[in-house]
Scaffold this active site. Sequence first.
Site, PDB file in Angstrom:
ATOM      1  N   ARG A 177      -0.382   8.156   9.840  1.00 21.70           N
ATOM      2  CA  ARG A 177      -0.268   6.698   9.969  1.00 21.70           C
ATOM      3  C   ARG A 177       0.073   6.041   8.636  1.00 21.70           C
ATOM      4  O   ARG A 177      -0.547   6.333   7.608  1.00 21.70           O
ATOM      5  CB  ARG A 177      -1.600   6.137  10.464  1.00 21.70           C
ATOM      6  N   GLU A 208       0.855  -1.195   0.000  1.00 24.90           N
ATOM      7  CA  GLU A 208       0.000   0.000   0.000  1.00 24.90           C
ATOM      8  C   GLU A 208       0.887   1.239   0.000  1.00 24.90           C
ATOM      9  O   GLU A 208       2.112   1.136   0.112  1.00 24.90           O
ATOM     10  CB  GLU A 208      -0.944  -0.016   1.215  1.00 24.90           C
ATOM     11  N   ARG A 244      -0.538   8.669   2.393  1.00 20.61           N
ATOM     12  CA  ARG A 244      -1.921   9.133   2.300  1.00 20.61           C
ATOM     13  C   ARG A 244      -2.109  10.627   2.441  1.00 20.61           C
ATOM     14  O   ARG A 244      -2.961  11.215   1.804  1.00 20.61           O
ATOM     15  CB  ARG A 244      -2.721   8.478   3.417  1.00 20.61           C
ATOM     16  N   HIS A 286     -11.008   9.026   7.580  1.00 20.84           N
ATOM     17  CA  HIS A 286     -10.770   7.583   7.674  1.00 20.84           C
ATOM     18  C   HIS A 286     -10.265   7.145   9.049  1.00 20.84           C
ATOM     19  O   HIS A 286     -10.708   6.137   9.574  1.00 20.84           O
ATOM     20  CB  HIS A 286      -9.739   7.222   6.606  1.00 20.84           C
ATOM     21  N   HIS A 302      -8.689   9.218   3.798  1.00 21.90           N
ATOM     22  CA  HIS A 302      -8.282   8.186   2.829  1.00 21.90           C
ATOM     23  C   HIS A 302      -8.498   8.754   1.432  1.00 21.90           C
ATOM     24  O   HIS A 302      -9.558   9.314   1.153  1.00 21.90           O
ATOM     25  CB  HIS A 302      -9.126   6.918   3.027  1.00 21.90           C
TER      26      HIS A 302
HETATM   27  C1  SIN Z   1      -7.015   0.461   2.959  1.00 25.05           C
HETATM   28  O1  SIN Z   1      -7.345  -0.689   2.724  1.00 25.05           O
HETATM   29  O2  SIN Z   1      -6.667   1.242   2.089  1.00 25.05           O
HETATM   30  C2  SIN Z   1      -7.080   0.921   4.363  1.00 25.05           C
HETATM   31  C3  SIN Z   1      -6.018   0.329   5.170  1.00 25.05           C
HETATM   32  C4  SIN Z   1      -5.713   1.199   6.345  1.00 25.05           C
HETATM   33  O3  SIN Z   1      -6.396   2.165   6.593  1.00 25.05           O
HETATM   34  O4  SIN Z   1      -4.717   0.912   7.014  1.00 25.05           O
END
Ligand code: SIN
Length: 544
Positions: free
Chosen positions: A409, A120, A306, A367, A241
């Site tokens: 985070r 990610e 993010r 988020h 998010h």
């Molecule tokens: C996501 O699946 O993008 C969210 C994961 C997260 O917030 O850590």
Amino acid sequence: MLMRTSDASQIVIIGSGIAGLFCAIRLANAGHFVKVITKQRPIDSSTNWAQGGIAAILDKTDGIGLTSHIEDTLKSGGGQCDISVVNSVINEASDRIQDLLDIGVDFEKDVDGEFHLAKEGGHSSRRILHSKDATGKEIERALSQTAEHHENIKLMPNNLAIDLIQCEHGNPKAGISGVWCLDQTTQTVMTVHADTLILATGGFGQLWSQTTNPSVATGDGLAMAFRAGAAVKNLAYIQFHPTALAVKSDRPFLITEAMRGEGGVILDKEGLSKWQTQCKENGRIISPEPYSFTLKYSKMGSMATRDIVARAIDRQMKITGDSHAFLVTSHLDENLLNSHFPTISSRLERHGLKLGHDPLPISPAAHYAVGGLPVDDIGRPFVKESGEIFPRLFAIGEVACTGMHGANRLASNSLLEAVVYAARAAEHIISNPPTKHQNELPDWRADGLDNLSEHTPVVHDKNELRQTMTQEVGIVRRFSRLNRAARRLVLLGQEVDRLWRESIPTRSIVELRNLILVGQLVTEDALARKENCGLHFNQDLVKE
Ligand code: SIN
């Protein structure tokens, strides 16, 4: 058969996400009897909605892997992480993952039987354990099934915690002796005794009109603890998010960052059109990444952390006047996408969209609360006035601020942090069993209260609150807007306070009271900041 070793003392956990249930199971396995108070069904938690996964290096001897997970976390946190917390949590990850596996959590495996690892934003390598695109649901399934069948756990669904009961009213240093709860089945307020109380109440995404959070995320634990005299920290750090699905719907829906980990790219309308034209001219599908406006903000483009990606989308939407950007996946293998992301795929179909085919409308949504109740290394909050440990109280999961996430985070670090601190709190309680209180608990003040005759004002006030937070305390802030929000929140607070003092509590009043308080605390923290860092961005603080 397990025996109860501490029948005499009461342990109460509020919240039934990963932190609350994991802690309950650990305590129960050690022979403690635990009550878990939760305001809907046990599975109605933010954990249940988590798509991405849980970041972890499974091989404790993999020094390079551990170091790079630590480095990515620190980098994402904008220099504000507590390094010792990051080190210890990441080093503890493999043990806690083993615990989850022992409880029955089923993480995705490759054909060769190895765990399939996802990637990610902000992660320099694949290290995220997942269960397709519904990791939280799988974790919640295993934990709630175990908790439901555990003889030492009493799940108390449909119970909404209203306020903590202090051992000595007005003296947080004396600690907590229980909690008043609204039993939503009978609409009566119960007094629940607690010798140790663990807050695992999650975050407060419901403060914003666009959120990826479920309706239960109303900041109840944070508000209750603050009212009882606990310190709060870093509440300005609200993580938006970047890719919530931007379609008309009764329920918010996230498109996991793992989609970008598999090659999804964020484009605006113009970038999309240029890329499509270029593909036609070339007679083949080329990578959309060079056409992404996100590259103006970071060389990592769509895979930047993010805070950067959400701000880039927000800025671009303001420049173009569009209500959303696009997540493009049509250059990727459609079958693979559908098999990795079945939940997203079927949700998109309901909106007439095809994964691996159509550009997906997305926009940022609130988020995760990075700030919360500051805690020590075993999850104990502090008294605001004195800075001392708050006796008999723990805070774990999103409601806590451990120092792990700094100012932003890193994706998929929160389930990890929750499970590590849940285990530490439980271990501490097991080694230091709580002593039983002798004092009588006061009943809820019920005299002279009336049923609320109309709920319309509460609904209006909640809408106004969410609009105010969205418009004035969103991704990009300004002092004038923050001050405007602060003034409005005072008025809303006065309105709700009046209802609160005169009415028999209902869920909507209790939640609104909590949301307004948390909104005020977030705004105050944002106003007090003289520098931008991570998730706090005030345009007035940008040095030209
Ligand atoms: C996501 O699946 O993008 C969210 C994961 C997260 O917030 O850590």
